[in-house]
Design an enzyme around this catalytic site. Structure first.
Site, mmCIF file in Angstrom:
data_model
loop_
_atom_site.group_PDB
_atom_site.id
_atom_site.type_symbol
_atom_site.label_atom_id
_atom_site.label_comp_id
_atom_site.label_asym_id
_atom_site.label_seq_id
_atom_site.Cartn_x
_atom_site.Cartn_y
_atom_site.Cartn_z
ATOM 1 C CG ASP A 64 -80.391 18.071 -28.722
ATOM 2 O OD1 ASP A 64 -81.075 18.398 -30.190
ATOM 3 O OD2 ASP A 64 -79.595 17.068 -28.287
ATOM 4 N NE ARG A 72 -79.446 18.939 -24.203
ATOM 5 C CZ ARG A 72 -79.808 17.322 -24.249
ATOM 6 N NH1 ARG A 72 -80.774 17.262 -23.321
ATOM 7 N NH2 ARG A 72 -79.742 16.609 -25.053
ATOM 8 N NE ARG A 147 -86.907 13.764 -27.742
ATOM 9 C CZ ARG A 147 -86.473 13.485 -28.593
ATOM 10 N NH1 ARG A 147 -85.614 12.279 -27.924
ATOM 11 N NH2 ARG A 147 -85.188 14.001 -29.703
ATOM 12 C CE LYS A 177 -84.043 16.193 -32.060
ATOM 13 N NZ LYS A 177 -83.394 16.723 -31.010
ATOM 14 C CG HIS A 178 -84.107 11.288 -34.964
ATOM 15 N ND1 HIS A 178 -85.176 11.799 -33.744
ATOM 16 C CD2 HIS A 178 -83.070 12.007 -33.998
ATOM 17 C CE1 HIS A 178 -85.003 12.658 -32.760
ATOM 18 N NE2 HIS A 178 -83.524 12.641 -33.062
ATOM 19 C CG HIS A 190 -79.219 7.770 -26.666
ATOM 20 N ND1 HIS A 190 -80.723 8.268 -27.528
ATOM 21 C CD2 HIS A 190 -78.720 9.291 -26.837
ATOM 22 C CE1 HIS A 190 -81.111 9.727 -27.554
ATOM 23 N NE2 HIS A 190 -79.863 10.181 -27.307
ATOM 24 C CG ASP A 260 -78.495 11.473 -34.236
ATOM 25 O OD1 ASP A 260 -78.264 12.399 -32.872
ATOM 26 O OD2 ASP A 260 -79.559 11.266 -33.300
#
Length: 362
Positions: A64, A72, A147, A177-178, A190, A260
């Site tokens: 990601d 990351r 984002r 995505k998504h 999440h 996901d």
């Protein structure tokens, strides 16, 4: 070798353990996803990726890595990329007397960002980044927020296409995505299961439009852990209506579909009942996913037992014909692997295209 390797797993540390190697060797495992904890340095993460490819050279290495707050790797030479909203803001700012110049600058900058993002990952041995975010910026979702490129699906589509062109030049596969859209709901999947009460017609004419317009350019798609009750009581990633009827049939998408993360709260309840990882994976595969992700289970207190249970449970479910290995799914997975060798970091640092791309970043 399995004729379908649908599971994407993670590893706990900066080097492979014996358990990691055993799991990556499992014929049901098709790849791995990297996280910040797998990072110490460029040299180390490149060595980790090389170790993975030594286990099996067809394993897909993903991460990601979008820019902004979802990136990351941030040290040891990696460029700090802006959030995608920055490109949408550039689009709206024309130079005086030059209508459309903001859009042209934004697209050039987005292509540059895609190339820098992809080239740096590729030089470390990564094959795919789970980007771009195609969710629209309704201003409601804290988990999406900056984002997103923009509220307008036309601007989102063109900036995403520009970013994907840069990724393509770098040899890194993309993932939109998504699907069909996570930007309208406030809840974070999440932590809970968001519900979007809008009608299918509304979603298809707004949120899902980038998937239709980008259908031939997207290498893969990740559906949202969101329930759209006017379409289906199941979250999109577990829904044959969304994945087969809408994405495959209506929008004619031909690429790979990832679930996901199955460890997210949005994946742990399906149709009102608690489910195991194996049950969630079977439902996702039956619904039309080619691959399923299980993230962050290698670092739990039981040493990754959940991964072993998923692999064992999925093999048993296949033997009971609860899901079937799919040759087309495996071909879509293999198509995400890069065609050529990765350039070295030292070579990248002197490459004219890379140097020019850095200059274009906002």
């Amino acid at each position: 070798m399995s004729d379908h390797a649908p599971v994407i797993i993670d590893v706990a540390g900066t080097r492979l353990t014996a358990d990691d190697r055993r799991r990556l060797s499992d014929p049901l495992v098709g790849g791995m996803i990297l996280f910040g904890r797998n990072w110490e340095s460029r040299e180390q993460v490149a060595a980790l990726c090389a170790e993975v490819k030594q286990v099996r050279d067809d394993l897909l290495i993903s991460v990601d890595h979008e820019g902004g707050r979802v990136q990351r790797f941030r040290t040891d030479g990696f460029t700090h990329l802006p959030p995608m909203r920055r490109f949408g803001e550039m689009w709206m700012k024309d130079a005086r007397g030059r209508e459309g110049s903001g859009a042209m600058r934004a697209m050039a900058a987005a292509t540059a960002a895609g190339y820098v993002l992809g080239a740096e990952l590729r030089a470390c041995g990564v094959d795919l980044s789970f980007t771009p975010v195609l969710d629209l910026d309704f201003g409601a979702s804290s988990v999406i927020g900056d984002r997103s490129f923009h509220r307008d699906p036309r601007i989102v589509t063109l900036l995403a296409r520009a970013l994907m062109q840069g990724l393509l030049q770098a040899g890194v596969a993309n993932c939109g995505k998504h699907f069909p859209g996570h930007g309208y709901v406030k809840a974070d999947s999440h932590l809970e299961i968001p519900v979007d009460d809008r009608a299918l017609k509304t979603i298809l004419e707004d949120d899902a439009v980038p998937y239709e317009w980008l259908g031939t350019a997207l290498a893969s798609v990740m559906p949202a852990h969101v329930i759209y009750p006017k379409v289906d009581k199941l979250p999109a990633g577990f829904s044959p209506k969304w994945l087969n009827d809408v994405l495959r049939e209506k929008l004619q998408f031909q690429g790979a579909i990832f679930s996901d993360d199955l460890s997210m709260a949005g994946a742990r309840r399906i149709d009102g009942r608690e489910v195991t990882y194996t049950q969630a994976a079977v439902v996702a595969l039956q619904a039309g996913c080619d691959m399923v992700l299980l993230c962050n289970e290698s670092v739990n207190s039981e040493g990754g037992r959940a991964i072993d249970e998923l692999l064992e449970g999925l093999a048993q479910a296949r033997d009971r014909r609860e899901w079937q290995a799919n040759e087309a799914s495996e071909q879509r997975r293999l198509a995400l692997l890069p065609c050529g060798p990765a350039p070295s970091w030292d070579h990248l640092m002197t490459e004219p295209r890379y140097m020019r791309a850095l200059q274009l970043l906002p």
